[in-house]
Design a protein around this motif. Structure first.
Motif, PDB file in Angstrom:
ATOM      1  N   MET A  51     -29.873 -11.511  -1.553  1.00  0.00           N
ATOM      2  CA  MET A  51     -28.693 -11.820  -2.348  1.00  0.00           C
ATOM      3  C   MET A  51     -29.091 -11.907  -3.817  1.00  0.00           C
ATOM      4  SD  MET A  51     -26.500 -12.541   0.211  1.00  0.00           S
ATOM      5  CE  MET A  51     -25.284 -13.771  -0.096  1.00  0.00           C
ATOM      6  N   VAL A  52     -28.157 -11.607  -4.707  1.00  0.00           N
ATOM      7  CA  VAL A  52     -28.380 -11.782  -6.138  1.00  0.00           C
ATOM      8  C   VAL A  52     -28.148 -13.262  -6.434  1.00  0.00           C
ATOM      9  CG1 VAL A  52     -27.641 -11.126  -8.454  1.00  0.00           C
ATOM     10  CG2 VAL A  52     -27.589  -9.437  -6.615  1.00  0.00           C
ATOM     11  N   ASN A  53     -29.119 -13.893  -7.066  1.00  0.00           N
ATOM     12  CA  ASN A  53     -29.046 -15.314  -7.387  1.00  0.00           C
ATOM     13  C   ASN A  53     -28.245 -15.477  -8.682  1.00  0.00           C
ATOM     14  OD1 ASN A  53     -29.485 -17.980  -8.095  1.00  0.00           O
ATOM     15  ND2 ASN A  53     -31.582 -17.989  -7.326  1.00  0.00           N
ATOM     16  N   ILE A  54     -26.946 -15.686  -8.544  1.00  0.00           N
ATOM     17  CA  ILE A  54     -26.045 -15.781  -9.683  1.00  0.00           C
ATOM     18  C   ILE A  54     -26.330 -17.037 -10.503  1.00  0.00           C
ATOM     19  CG2 ILE A  54     -23.622 -15.920 -10.397  1.00  0.00           C
ATOM     20  CD1 ILE A  54     -24.468 -13.213  -9.207  1.00  0.00           C
ATOM     21  N   ALA A  55     -26.653 -18.135  -9.838  1.00  0.00           N
ATOM     22  CA  ALA A  55     -26.929 -19.390 -10.550  1.00  0.00           C
ATOM     23  C   ALA A  55     -28.123 -19.231 -11.483  1.00  0.00           C
ATOM     24  CB  ALA A  55     -27.170 -20.517  -9.553  1.00  0.00           C
TER      25      ALA A  55
END
Length: 68
Positions: A51-55
């Motif tokens: 997953m792309v770590n948006i945080a």
């Protein structure tokens, strides 16, 4: 009043699938996978899923010198 066509994403989303990130940014799936492999986008693994770590991406953007 003008209608806002921008995709709506909750500010509390800490991670996002590569497919969804691709839809929202307009980048191709393969380009995002390449940036994840190069370490240019933060990655978070949940089991086998990547997953792309948006945080973390948001924090890095806010802390960058160009933002100040």
């Amino acid at each position: 009043m003008e209608k806002n066509n921008a995709p709506q994403v909750s500010a509390t989303v800490p991670v996002m699938t590569i497919e969804r990130f691709s839809e929202l940014t307009g980048m191709s799936y393969s380009a995002i996978k390449g940036q994840l492999q190069l370490g240019n986008l933060p990655l978070f693994k949940i089991g086998r899923r990547r997953m792309v770590n948006i945080a973390l991406l948001t924090a890095e953007c806010l802390q960058s010198e160009e933002w100040s």
